[in-house]
Motif scaffolding. Structure first.
Motif, PDB file in Angstrom:
ATOM      1  N   ASP A  57      46.870  93.122  67.240  1.00 50.27           N
ATOM      2  CA  ASP A  57      47.835  93.588  67.905  1.00 50.27           C
ATOM      3  C   ASP A  57      48.963  94.363  67.112  1.00 50.27           C
ATOM      4  N   ALA A  58      48.991  94.058  65.958  1.00 46.53           N
ATOM      5  CA  ALA A  58      50.027  94.852  65.050  1.00 46.53           C
ATOM      6  C   ALA A  58      49.324  96.113  64.826  1.00 46.53           C
ATOM      7  N   HIS A  59      48.006  96.419  64.822  1.00 46.09           N
ATOM      8  CA  HIS A  59      47.539  97.528  64.426  1.00 46.09           C
ATOM      9  C   HIS A  59      46.796  98.427  65.915  1.00 46.09           C
ATOM     10  N   ALA A  60      47.420  97.664  66.878  1.00 48.53           N
ATOM     11  CA  ALA A  60      47.218  98.288  68.381  1.00 48.53           C
ATOM     12  C   ALA A  60      45.741  98.692  68.717  1.00 48.53           C
ATOM     13  N   VAL A  61      44.822  97.397  68.127  1.00 49.69           N
ATOM     14  CA  VAL A  61      43.535  97.415  68.496  1.00 49.69           C
ATOM     15  C   VAL A  61      43.148  96.979  69.800  1.00 49.69           C
ATOM     16  N   GLU A  62      42.673  97.762  70.736  1.00 47.59           N
ATOM     17  CA  GLU A  62      42.265  96.937  72.027  1.00 47.59           C
ATOM     18  C   GLU A  62      40.918  96.461  71.992  1.00 47.59           C
ATOM     19  N   VAL A  63      40.837  95.317  72.524  1.00 48.03           N
ATOM     20  CA  VAL A  63      39.594  94.510  72.438  1.00 48.03           C
ATOM     21  C   VAL A  63      38.991  94.322  73.983  1.00 48.03           C
ATOM     22  N   ASP A  64      37.876  94.704  74.382  1.00 47.73           N
ATOM     23  CA  ASP A  64      37.292  94.581  75.666  1.00 47.73           C
ATOM     24  C   ASP A  64      37.044  93.000  76.050  1.00 47.73           C
ATOM     25  N   GLU A  65      36.586  92.360  74.923  1.00 46.07           N
ATOM     26  CA  GLU A  65      35.901  90.930  75.408  1.00 46.07           C
ATOM     27  C   GLU A  65      36.020  90.182  73.932  1.00 46.07           C
ATOM     28  N   LEU A  66      36.703  88.847  73.986  1.00 45.61           N
ATOM     29  CA  LEU A  66      36.728  88.049  73.008  1.00 45.61           C
ATOM     30  C   LEU A  66      36.261  86.684  73.218  1.00 45.61           C
ATOM     31  N   SER A  67      35.053  86.256  72.377  1.00 44.61           N
ATOM     32  CA  SER A  67      34.799  85.073  72.888  1.00 44.61           C
ATOM     33  C   SER A  67      34.790  84.124  71.522  1.00 44.61           C
ATOM     34  N   VAL A  68      34.866  82.787  71.516  1.00 45.36           N
ATOM     35  CA  VAL A  68      34.835  81.959  70.250  1.00 45.36           C
ATOM     36  C   VAL A  68      33.651  81.045  70.208  1.00 45.36           C
ATOM     37  N   HIS A  69      32.991  81.106  69.104  1.00 46.54           N
ATOM     38  CA  HIS A  69      31.477  80.214  69.083  1.00 46.54           C
ATOM     39  C   HIS A  69      31.777  79.370  67.939  1.00 46.54           C
ATOM     40  N   THR A  70      31.616  77.847  68.327  1.00 47.64           N
ATOM     41  CA  THR A  70      31.784  76.922  67.272  1.00 47.64           C
ATOM     42  C   THR A  70      30.671  76.228  67.476  1.00 47.64           C
ATOM     43  N   PRO A  71      29.915  75.594  66.038  1.00 43.62           N
ATOM     44  CA  PRO A  71      28.918  74.662  65.826  1.00 43.62           C
ATOM     45  C   PRO A  71      28.921  73.782  66.961  1.00 43.62           C
ATOM     46  N   ASP A  72      27.815  73.163  67.476  1.00 47.84           N
ATOM     47  CA  ASP A  72      27.925  72.126  68.320  1.00 47.84           C
ATOM     48  C   ASP A  72      27.535  70.824  67.633  1.00 47.84           C
ATOM     49  N   LEU A  73      27.782  69.482  68.517  1.00 45.20           N
ATOM     50  CA  LEU A  73      27.576  68.486  67.987  1.00 45.20           C
ATOM     51  C   LEU A  73      26.192  68.183  67.185  1.00 45.20           C
ATOM     52  N   ASP A  74      25.128  69.049  67.951  1.00 47.12           N
ATOM     53  CA  ASP A  74      23.823  68.826  67.122  1.00 47.12           C
ATOM     54  C   ASP A  74      23.998  69.121  65.604  1.00 47.12           C
ATOM     55  N   ASP A  75      24.915  70.334  65.299  1.00 45.35           N
ATOM     56  CA  ASP A  75      24.970  70.893  63.929  1.00 45.35           C
ATOM     57  C   ASP A  75      25.636  69.918  63.267  1.00 45.35           C
ATOM     58  N   VAL A  76      26.855  69.432  63.920  1.00 42.92           N
ATOM     59  CA  VAL A  76      27.556  68.385  63.162  1.00 42.92           C
ATOM     60  C   VAL A  76      26.903  67.162  62.752  1.00 42.92           C
ATOM     61  N   PHE A  77      26.016  66.738  63.625  1.00 39.98           N
ATOM     62  CA  PHE A  77      25.281  65.344  63.147  1.00 39.98           C
ATOM     63  C   PHE A  77      24.265  65.710  62.110  1.00 39.98           C
ATOM     64  N   LEU A  78      23.706  66.804  61.999  1.00 36.59           N
ATOM     65  CA  LEU A  78      22.457  67.045  61.399  1.00 36.59           C
ATOM     66  C   LEU A  78      23.196  67.362  59.915  1.00 36.59           C
ATOM     67  N   ALA A  79      24.370  68.050  59.825  1.00 32.12           N
ATOM     68  CA  ALA A  79      25.038  68.098  58.655  1.00 32.12           C
ATOM     69  C   ALA A  79      25.569  66.794  57.948  1.00 32.12           C
ATOM     70  N   LEU A  80      26.115  65.975  58.951  1.00 32.18           N
ATOM     71  CA  LEU A  80      26.595  64.797  58.551  1.00 32.18           C
ATOM     72  C   LEU A  80      25.605  63.771  57.729  1.00 32.18           C
ATOM     73  N   THR A  81      24.569  63.802  58.552  1.00 30.48           N
ATOM     74  CA  THR A  81      23.535  62.730  58.075  1.00 30.48           C
ATOM     75  C   THR A  81      22.334  63.121  57.627  1.00 30.48           C
ATOM     76  N   GLU A  82      22.299  64.343  56.806  1.00 32.22           N
ATOM     77  CA  GLU A  82      21.279  64.976  56.254  1.00 32.22           C
ATOM     78  C   GLU A  82      20.931  64.024  55.128  1.00 32.22           C
ATOM     79  N   LYS A  83      19.551  64.058  54.973  1.00 35.55           N
ATOM     80  CA  LYS A  83      19.133  63.295  53.873  1.00 35.55           C
ATOM     81  C   LYS A  83      18.500  64.208  52.681  1.00 35.55           C
ATOM     82  N   VAL A  84      18.992  64.080  51.260  1.00 27.39           N
ATOM     83  CA  VAL A  84      18.211  65.037  50.508  1.00 27.39           C
ATOM     84  C   VAL A  84      16.978  64.279  49.855  1.00 27.39           C
ATOM     85  N   THR A  85      15.891  64.888  50.179  1.00 24.34           N
ATOM     86  CA  THR A  85      14.661  64.325  49.996  1.00 24.34           C
ATOM     87  C   THR A  85      14.306  64.689  48.193  1.00 24.34           C
TER      88      THR A  85
END
Length: 313
Positions: free
Chosen positions: A283-311
């Motif tokens: 907004d400070a640079h007067a940039v016009e955006v047509d569409e904005l969407s937020v993408h976050t990891p899902d719980l599958d990503d969370v679960f795999l990252a937190l319970t990942e075993k190092v072989t």
């Protein structure tokens, strides 16, 4: 402390071993009343053992646990009177009708005959089983059996319900029907302690989630809080023309442009604060955006990252 202000479940330093195998290694949990709390973990992480201890089926080796204000070890009868347990495998008797299953549970809870019949009739209506009440449970669909199983758990009017894999094997429509029943129970003040293999289910229902790995708590928080802990979140911006895209690239840091789609990918954790900072800069640079969407990891990503075993190599 008044009972209404106490947590529904409070666990401190819970430990349990079977022989040399440590199943729970100092577990701490607090579950507020009138919420859905989901315990996630791989097979063998300690989920079922936790539920069995909290429902008085087995004892812990060390630590303490209170359910509905009652000590699990010293007041098991009071705990049992306050809880309901619905396991992964149905407790429904196929030879009895839906109504007879409920009346049997009423007798097991030592309810007066009139009260038992009133509760059974109310639950049959609530769980959309009234028309099938006199049909043998063997003729019920999977979704109907699960609803009957939940209704049987509720005949004793529990304040805390342990649900172990409540929708395993159900089709998508039946799963969503059970989800709505769980939401309705929580809206009525019941506390739900949920274990599930469906991460989408935990994301959909749980107010808070705890992740167990090898008997230890490795993370706890709301679904959104857990997702923000994992790298890969970003905001995607799409512009009306190449000029807007170029200006945004100069204004923002660490962007990944997609020139063909006139889009820009900006790293972000999905929080309101980071999103506001991004919008304010545009907004400070007067940039016009047509569409904005937020993408976050899902719980599958969370679960795999937190319970990942190092072989080991």
């Amino acid at each position: 402390m008044p009972a209404s202000s106490q947590p529904a479940i409070a666990v401190t330093g819970l430990r349990k071993s079977f022989g040399d195998h440590v199943v729970l290694d100092g577990l701490d949990l607090t579950v507020p009343r009138g919420t859905v709390f989901s315990l996630l973990g791989a097979n063998g992480a300690g989920k079922t053992t936790t539920v069995r201890i909290l429902s008085t089926l087995i004892s812990a080796d060390d630590g303490s646990a209170r359910v509905d204000g009652h000590d699990v070890a010293r007041e098991p009868d009071a705990v049992r009177a306050a809880i309901g347990v619905t396991g992964q495998f149905s407790a429904v008797d196929n030879l009895l009708t839906g109504e007879e299953n409920l009346l049997l549970m009423a007798d097991l809870h030592h309810l007066p005959r009139g009260e038992g019949r009133r509760r059974a009739a109310r639950l049959l209506e609530q769980f959309d089983l009234a028309e099938a009440r006199r049909k043998p449970a063997a003729t019920y669909s999977g979704g109907m059996r699960r609803r009957l199983d939940l209704a049987m758990t509720l005949i004793g009017d529990p304040r805390v319900i342990f649900l172990d894999e409540p929708t395993t094997g159900l089709d998508p429509r039946s799963r969503r029907s059970v989800w709505q029943l769980i939401r309705d129970l929580v809206a009525g003040g019941v506390t739900i302690f949920l274990t599930t293999q469906y991460l989408e289910e935990a994301d959909e229902l749980a107010d808070r989630i705890a992740v167990l790995d090898s008997g230890r708590l490795v993370a706890e928080g709301t679904p959104d809080e857990l997702k923000r802990r994992i790298p890969g979140g970003h905001v995607r911006l799409r512009f009306a023309d190449a000029q807007g895209l170029d200006v945004a690239r100069r204004v923002l840091d660490q962007t990944a442009p997609d020139n063909d789609a006139l889009a820009l990918r900006v790293p972000g954790d999905g929080s309101l604060r980071s999103l506001k900072t991004l919008i304010d800069r545009l907004d400070a640079h007067a940039v016009e955006v047509d569409e904005l969407s937020v993408h976050t990891p899902d719980l599958d990503d969370v679960f795999l990252a937190l319970t990942e075993k190092v072989t080991p190599r």
